[in-house]
Write a protein that holds these residues in place. Structure first.
Motif, short mmCIF file in Angstrom:
data_model
loop_
_atom_site.label_atom_id
_atom_site.label_comp_id
_atom_site.label_asym_id
_atom_site.label_seq_id
_atom_site.Cartn_x
_atom_site.Cartn_y
_atom_site.Cartn_z
N SER A 36 -1.87 2.01 -9.47
CA SER A 36 -3.33 2.06 -9.37
C SER A 36 -3.96 0.69 -9.63
O SER A 36 -4.93 0.31 -8.96
CB SER A 36 -3.88 3.09 -10.35
OG SER A 36 -3.54 2.76 -11.69
N TRP A 37 -3.42 -0.05 -10.59
CA TRP A 37 -4.01 -1.35 -10.92
C TRP A 37 -3.92 -2.33 -9.76
O TRP A 37 -4.82 -3.14 -9.56
CB TRP A 37 -3.32 -1.94 -12.15
CG TRP A 37 -3.56 -1.16 -13.41
CD1 TRP A 37 -4.41 -0.09 -13.55
CD2 TRP A 37 -2.98 -1.38 -14.68
NE1 TRP A 37 -4.38 0.37 -14.84
CE2 TRP A 37 -3.50 -0.40 -15.55
CE3 TRP A 37 -2.05 -2.29 -15.17
CZ2 TRP A 37 -3.12 -0.33 -16.89
CZ3 TRP A 37 -1.67 -2.22 -16.50
CH2 TRP A 37 -2.21 -1.24 -17.35
N SER A 52 1.28 2.86 -13.79
CA SER A 52 0.05 2.08 -14.01
C SER A 52 -0.10 0.99 -12.95
O SER A 52 -1.20 0.75 -12.45
CB SER A 52 0.08 1.44 -15.40
OG SER A 52 0.16 2.43 -16.40
N ASP A 98 -7.53 2.59 -19.33
CA ASP A 98 -6.29 3.33 -19.08
C ASP A 98 -5.36 3.38 -20.29
O ASP A 98 -4.31 4.03 -20.20
CB ASP A 98 -5.53 2.72 -17.90
CG ASP A 98 -5.94 3.36 -16.59
OD1 ASP A 98 -6.77 4.28 -16.61
OD2 ASP A 98 -5.42 2.94 -15.53
N ARG A 149 -4.15 -1.64 -6.65
CA ARG A 149 -5.19 -1.31 -5.68
C ARG A 149 -6.54 -1.84 -6.13
O ARG A 149 -7.33 -2.34 -5.33
CB ARG A 149 -5.27 0.21 -5.48
CG ARG A 149 -3.95 0.89 -5.13
CD ARG A 149 -3.22 0.20 -4.01
NE ARG A 149 -4.00 0.18 -2.78
CZ ARG A 149 -3.73 -0.59 -1.74
NH1 ARG A 149 -2.72 -1.45 -1.78
NH2 ARG A 149 -4.48 -0.54 -0.68
N TYR A 150 -6.83 -1.74 -7.43
CA TYR A 150 -8.08 -2.31 -7.96
C TYR A 150 -8.10 -3.82 -7.77
O TYR A 150 -9.12 -4.40 -7.40
CB TYR A 150 -8.22 -1.96 -9.45
CG TYR A 150 -8.74 -0.59 -9.72
CD1 TYR A 150 -10.10 -0.29 -9.60
CD2 TYR A 150 -7.88 0.43 -10.11
CE1 TYR A 150 -10.58 0.99 -9.85
CE2 TYR A 150 -8.35 1.71 -10.37
CZ TYR A 150 -9.70 1.98 -10.24
OH TYR A 150 -10.17 3.24 -10.49
N GLY A 154 2.45 1.61 -3.41
CA GLY A 154 1.41 1.93 -4.39
C GLY A 154 1.06 3.40 -4.38
O GLY A 154 1.03 4.06 -5.43
N PHE A 155 0.81 3.96 -3.21
CA PHE A 155 0.48 5.39 -3.12
C PHE A 155 1.70 6.26 -3.43
O PHE A 155 1.54 7.39 -3.93
CB PHE A 155 -0.07 5.71 -1.73
CG PHE A 155 -1.49 5.27 -1.53
CD1 PHE A 155 -2.52 5.90 -2.21
CD2 PHE A 155 -1.80 4.23 -0.68
CE1 PHE A 155 -3.83 5.51 -2.04
CE2 PHE A 155 -3.12 3.82 -0.51
CZ PHE A 155 -4.13 4.46 -1.19
N THR A 172 0.83 -1.21 0.00
CA THR A 172 0.00 0.00 0.00
C THR A 172 0.86 1.26 0.00
O THR A 172 0.59 2.22 -0.74
CB THR A 172 -0.93 0.01 1.22
OG1 THR A 172 -1.78 -1.14 1.19
CG2 THR A 172 -1.79 1.26 1.25
N LEU A 221 1.80 6.39 -7.15
CA LEU A 221 0.65 7.17 -7.61
C LEU A 221 0.90 8.67 -7.48
O LEU A 221 0.40 9.46 -8.29
CB LEU A 221 -0.60 6.79 -6.81
CG LEU A 221 -1.38 5.56 -7.27
CD1 LEU A 221 -2.51 5.26 -6.28
CD2 LEU A 221 -1.95 5.77 -8.66
#
Length: 326
Positions: free
Chosen positions: A207-208, A204, A258, A210-211, A137-138, A134, A141
């Motif tokens: 964000s991916w 990319s 995207d 996290r989805y 990831g952020f 996490t 981002l």
């Protein structure tokens, strides 16, 4: 499924036409590309300027100019360029071949990382692994694409200087001269791809993943997964055959949506690493007010987005047997 694909392609044609008209209007209103010749000292004779305006269609009304471009596209003619020696069609396709090599590889790397990290984070929710993924990831981002590309480029130069050899290529999509045959050319191409691919993929992936994590958590808490576990199925089989296939559907959707953003990111990445791809072609065309080159770029990019979204829709039926297009 074939009938569905045909309907989707037919429905996309008006969207592409509307997009091309809006972009044609905006680029045309930026000014006359022949004005650059009037700034020369001495300027060309008036008859030369008039002939150039006639060649570029700028002496016609706007709607007529758009129709001339559109009717030419139907014949395979992308129109005249500000550079009279430039053949727009072959040039656009060759430049996009370079760009799509970067885009597709970056998407593949980002997808693999997103699936692995997303699934592991979901399975190990609220653990150190989850919090670490996490955090990164952020972090990615929050990074602008150009800034990350510059960091990687400078890091590649630093690594080359300290190790005394070429570890990461930081300029261009290939070397001017490569000796050693096919394997040497392949190694050269891979060496030039590494840093731009990482720069484009990390944005990319952030964000991916996290989805993928959110989709996997939802599926793991669903009734049919609990039933599969209650029946005594092995954990790996439950994860791969029951949970993961369904959890991939949101990721396929966001990946398709995207693609346009990734192509836009490729323009920035190519500029930083000085690639001679579609990104540089677009920027040069905008600076020169070369409307037909911009239109060719848009046409190829929008067609790729439409086809990629169609492929994503068709993949839904493979991932979820409940989905039918017949």
């Amino acid at each position: 499924m074939l009938a569905y694909a045909i309907r989707r392609v037919a429905a996309s044609i008006p969207v592409i036409l509307a997009a091309t008209f809006v972009v044609f209007l905006l680029v045309s209103l930026t000014g006359n590309p022949v004005d650059r010749l009037r700034l020369l000292d001495p300027p060309p004779p008036p008859e030369v300027l008039a002939a150039e305006e006639h060649r570029l269609f700028v002496d016609r009304p706007l709607l007529t100019r758009y129709w001339l471009w559109l009717s030419g596209i139907l014949r395979g003619d992308f129109g005249p360029s500000v550079d009279q020696y430039l053949r727009i069609g072959p040039e656009a396709f060759s430049r996009f071949a370079v760009t799509f090599r970067l885009v597709l590889l970056a998407m593949l790397v980002a997808l693999v990382l997103a699936v692995v990290v997303g699934v592991v984070s979901a399975v190990r929710q609220y653990t150190v692994t989850d919090y670490t993924s996490t955090f990164f990831g952020f972090l990615f981002l929050a990074m602008p694409a150009f800034w990350l590309a510059v960091l990687l480029k400078e890091g590649g130069v630093f690594a080359n200087n300290n190790l005394g050899g070429t570890v990461f290529y930081t300029v261009g999509e290939s070397s001017v001269v490569v000796e050693g045959g096919f394997l040497a050319e392949l190694a050269d191409g891979v060496g030039h791809l590494i840093l731009p691919t990482i720069a484009l993929a990390l944005i990319s992936f952030a964000s991916w993943s996290r989805y993928q994590r959110a989709a996997m958590l939802e599926v793991l808490n669903s009734d049919y997964v609990r039933l599969a576990r209650a029946k005594g199925l092995r954990r790996r089989k439950v994860m791969t055959r029951h949970a993961l296939r369904t959890a991939l559907i949101p990721l396929v959707t966001i990946t398709a949506l995207d693609l346009a953003n990734i192509i836009g990111g490729a323009v920035v990445t190519e500029t930083v690493f000085q690639w001679r791809g579609a990104g540089r072609l677009l920027l040069d065309a905008i600076r020169a007010r070369d409307v037909h080159v911009v239109m060719a770029w848009l046409l190829v990019a929008s067609t790729a987005v439409v086809l990629f979204n169609l492929l994503a829709d068709l993949l839904y039926a493979k991932l979820d047997p409940r989905i039918r297009y017949d």
